[in-house]
Design a protein around this motif. Structure first.
Motif, mmCIF file in Angstrom:
data_model
loop_
_atom_site.group_PDB
_atom_site.id
_atom_site.type_symbol
_atom_site.label_atom_id
_atom_site.label_comp_id
_atom_site.label_asym_id
_atom_site.label_seq_id
_atom_site.Cartn_x
_atom_site.Cartn_y
_atom_site.Cartn_z
ATOM 1 N N SER A 62 23.121 -2.280 -4.518
ATOM 2 C CA SER A 62 21.922 -2.698 -3.546
ATOM 3 C C SER A 62 21.951 -4.151 -3.386
ATOM 4 O O SER A 62 21.976 -5.107 -4.417
ATOM 5 C CB SER A 62 20.749 -2.171 -4.203
ATOM 6 O OG SER A 62 19.491 -2.681 -3.473
ATOM 7 N N LEU A 63 21.359 -4.512 -1.890
ATOM 8 C CA LEU A 63 21.412 -6.033 -1.770
ATOM 9 C C LEU A 63 19.825 -6.327 -2.116
ATOM 10 O O LEU A 63 19.377 -7.626 -2.224
ATOM 11 C CB LEU A 63 21.450 -6.309 -0.379
ATOM 12 C CG LEU A 63 20.543 -5.430 0.795
ATOM 13 C CD1 LEU A 63 19.041 -6.054 0.682
ATOM 14 C CD2 LEU A 63 21.422 -5.637 2.138
ATOM 15 N N ASN A 64 19.007 -5.472 -2.665
ATOM 16 C CA ASN A 64 17.765 -5.581 -3.195
ATOM 17 C C ASN A 64 17.782 -5.753 -4.885
ATOM 18 O O ASN A 64 16.676 -5.852 -5.396
ATOM 19 C CB ASN A 64 16.670 -4.572 -2.850
ATOM 20 C CG ASN A 64 16.629 -4.380 -1.508
ATOM 21 O OD1 ASN A 64 16.231 -5.186 -0.728
ATOM 22 N ND2 ASN A 64 17.102 -3.154 -0.838
ATOM 23 N N GLY A 65 18.955 -5.875 -5.162
ATOM 24 C CA GLY A 65 19.134 -5.990 -6.871
ATOM 25 C C GLY A 65 18.233 -4.809 -7.325
ATOM 26 O O GLY A 65 18.401 -3.670 -7.055
ATOM 27 N N ASP A 66 17.840 -5.210 -8.614
ATOM 28 C CA ASP A 66 16.795 -3.813 -9.321
ATOM 29 C C ASP A 66 15.961 -3.516 -8.608
ATOM 30 O O ASP A 66 15.258 -2.436 -9.074
ATOM 31 C CB ASP A 66 16.769 -4.440 -10.689
ATOM 32 C CG ASP A 66 17.934 -4.253 -11.723
ATOM 33 O OD1 ASP A 66 18.642 -3.214 -11.535
ATOM 34 O OD2 ASP A 66 18.028 -4.890 -12.738
ATOM 35 N N ASP A 67 15.481 -3.867 -7.450
ATOM 36 C CA ASP A 67 14.087 -3.360 -6.863
ATOM 37 C C ASP A 67 14.823 -2.544 -5.769
ATOM 38 O O ASP A 67 14.110 -1.972 -5.279
ATOM 39 C CB ASP A 67 13.546 -4.671 -5.843
ATOM 40 C CG ASP A 67 13.038 -5.706 -6.982
ATOM 41 O OD1 ASP A 67 12.521 -5.156 -7.952
ATOM 42 O OD2 ASP A 67 12.647 -6.828 -6.507
ATOM 43 N N GLY A 68 16.229 -2.359 -5.606
ATOM 44 C CA GLY A 68 16.657 -1.389 -4.834
ATOM 45 C C GLY A 68 16.360 0.022 -5.317
ATOM 46 O O GLY A 68 16.512 0.231 -6.357
ATOM 47 N N GLN A 69 16.193 1.018 -4.316
ATOM 48 C CA GLN A 69 15.887 2.456 -4.731
ATOM 49 C C GLN A 69 17.355 2.853 -5.411
ATOM 50 O O GLN A 69 16.979 3.819 -6.464
ATOM 51 C CB GLN A 69 15.497 3.294 -3.642
ATOM 52 C CG GLN A 69 14.279 2.789 -2.740
ATOM 53 C CD GLN A 69 13.118 2.239 -3.618
ATOM 54 O OE1 GLN A 69 12.700 2.978 -4.871
ATOM 55 N NE2 GLN A 69 12.443 1.067 -3.247
ATOM 56 N N SER A 70 18.432 2.647 -5.036
ATOM 57 C CA SER A 70 19.601 3.210 -5.497
ATOM 58 C C SER A 70 19.805 2.424 -7.029
ATOM 59 O O SER A 70 20.305 3.080 -7.890
ATOM 60 C CB SER A 70 20.839 3.048 -4.475
ATOM 61 O OG SER A 70 20.877 1.444 -4.581
ATOM 62 N N TYR B 87 23.711 1.537 4.199
ATOM 63 C CA TYR B 87 23.564 0.350 5.274
ATOM 64 C C TYR B 87 24.210 0.632 6.496
ATOM 65 O O TYR B 87 25.202 0.806 6.448
ATOM 66 C CB TYR B 87 24.034 -0.904 4.421
ATOM 67 C CG TYR B 87 23.090 -1.393 3.157
ATOM 68 C CD1 TYR B 87 21.734 -1.208 2.971
ATOM 69 C CD2 TYR B 87 23.695 -1.982 2.157
ATOM 70 C CE1 TYR B 87 20.987 -1.100 1.886
ATOM 71 C CE2 TYR B 87 23.003 -2.354 1.144
ATOM 72 C CZ TYR B 87 21.753 -1.972 0.682
ATOM 73 O OH TYR B 87 21.001 -2.235 -0.343
ATOM 74 N N ASN B 88 23.490 0.690 7.518
ATOM 75 C CA ASN B 88 24.146 0.569 8.789
ATOM 76 C C ASN B 88 25.092 1.915 8.911
ATOM 77 O O ASN B 88 26.142 1.645 9.310
ATOM 78 C CB ASN B 88 24.388 -0.553 9.167
ATOM 79 C CG ASN B 88 23.470 -1.515 9.203
ATOM 80 O OD1 ASN B 88 22.405 -1.454 9.972
ATOM 81 N ND2 ASN B 88 23.801 -2.635 8.902
ATOM 82 N N PHE B 89 24.627 3.154 8.444
ATOM 83 C CA PHE B 89 25.241 4.336 8.466
ATOM 84 C C PHE B 89 26.705 4.376 7.639
ATOM 85 O O PHE B 89 27.704 5.074 7.786
ATOM 86 C CB PHE B 89 25.901 4.730 10.232
ATOM 87 C CG PHE B 89 24.487 5.092 10.766
ATOM 88 C CD1 PHE B 89 24.211 6.552 10.987
ATOM 89 C CD2 PHE B 89 23.715 4.330 11.234
ATOM 90 C CE1 PHE B 89 23.043 6.826 11.498
ATOM 91 C CE2 PHE B 89 22.580 4.729 11.930
ATOM 92 C CZ PHE B 89 22.316 5.932 11.985
ATOM 93 N N GLY B 90 26.732 3.612 6.732
ATOM 94 C CA GLY B 90 27.953 3.272 5.902
ATOM 95 C C GLY B 90 27.693 2.936 4.490
ATOM 96 O O GLY B 90 26.490 2.804 4.111
ATOM 97 N N ILE B 91 28.767 2.940 3.688
ATOM 98 C CA ILE B 91 28.282 2.341 2.377
ATOM 99 C C ILE B 91 28.245 0.863 2.423
ATOM 100 O O ILE B 91 28.747 0.016 3.213
ATOM 101 C CB ILE B 91 29.768 2.587 1.306
ATOM 102 C CG1 ILE B 91 30.813 1.953 1.615
ATOM 103 C CG2 ILE B 91 29.918 4.348 1.317
ATOM 104 C CD1 ILE B 91 31.982 1.960 0.574
ATOM 105 N N ALA C 255 22.574 8.039 -4.224
ATOM 106 C CA ALA C 255 22.504 7.787 -2.924
ATOM 107 C C ALA C 255 20.951 7.607 -2.623
ATOM 108 O O ALA C 255 20.166 8.653 -2.227
ATOM 109 C CB ALA C 255 23.160 8.840 -2.004
ATOM 110 N N ALA C 256 20.608 6.607 -2.046
ATOM 111 C CA ALA C 256 19.411 6.348 -1.312
ATOM 112 C C ALA C 256 19.619 6.061 0.122
ATOM 113 O O ALA C 256 20.303 5.214 0.493
ATOM 114 C CB ALA C 256 18.808 5.108 -2.009
#
Ligand SMILES: Cc1cc2nc3c(=O)[nH]c(=O)nc-3n(C[C@H](O)[C@H](O)[C@H](O)COP(=O)(O)O)c2cc1C
Length: 201
Positions: free
Chosen positions: A10-18, A97-101, A139-140
């Motif tokens: 996740s580009l949000n680090g540990d704040d990411g839902q995944s 992200y943008n329809f892909g991994i 998968a988020a």
């Protein structure tokens, strides 16, 4: 002692839902495996370089002919593969992200797909060389895709991991994250329940 490899992207680090779900998975796993070891590979925080011509050629060059630069490229890929091989279980936090991994995860995949090392072609077709340890993909997604043709991730992940021999793949989805706070809470709660069910089985 069992080893769990946690791959985060996740580009949000540990704040990411995944990442949140992936961390939940790790916590539950640790409760069940108090002596277990957890290795973390965060491909967003520490990106693997894109696979360019120089790097791919290094993979193809026989060991005795490699330059020091080529050798260090191969060493890096070998380390990623050794880490994966040391695991008994893998969990992958997978944002859409943008329809892909995430491209960061793709760059990692490009460094673990090595002919003669993690797969080979035989007269019967391709053969994965990694042992079929279980892989749990969390998968988020902002929208709803599971079970539809617009789910570009599930088929791709199964095909890629299976190509390397990782055929025991399991998917847990948190979908509708962008569909209002209620949708998000419901998605995360459902995924957490699924994680508990999966690890209790
Ligand atoms: C750059 C970017 C692109 C995204 N593209 C999609 C998309 O194509 N489809 C979708 O359903 N959600 C999309 N989303 C929403 C994410 O899938 C959602 O926020 C998910 O929680 C991301 O995982 P993360 O929180 O672990 O980073 C996108 C989010 C970002 C930041």
């Amino acid at each position: 002692m069992k080893t769990l490899l946690q791959i985060k992207s996740s580009l949000n680090g540990d704040d990411g839902q995944s990442s949140y779900l992936s961390n939940q998975f790790v916590q539950r796993w640790q409760q069940q495996n108090p002596d277990g070891r957890v290795l973390v590979r965060d491909v967003a925080a520490s990106p693997v370089p894109h696979l360019d011509g120089e790097r791919f050629n290094a993979f193809l060059t026989p060991a005795e002919k490699r330059t020091p630069t080529e050798q260090s490229i191969v060493d890096y890929s070998d380390e990623l593969i050794a880490e994966l091989k040391s695991a008994d279980v893998v969990t992958i936090g997978l944002p859409m992200y943008n329809f892909g991994i995430p491209s960061t995860l793709k760059a990692y995949f490009d460094h673990i797909a090595r002919s003669g090392v993690t797969f080979q072609y035989t007269s019967n077709g391709p053969e994965g060389l990694l042992p079929a340890i279980p892989v749990y993909v969390l998968a988020a997604r902002g929208g709803l895709y599971a079970g539809t043709q617009a789910d570009s991730q599930t088929g791709y992940m199964r095909a890629f991991l299976g190509f390397l021999g990782l055929t025991d793949t399991h998917f847990i989805y948190a979908e509708g994250i962008a569909m209002g706070p209620e949708g998000k809470d419901k998605a995360l709660a459902g995924a957490e329940q699924e994680i508990n069910r999966t690890l209790a089985a």
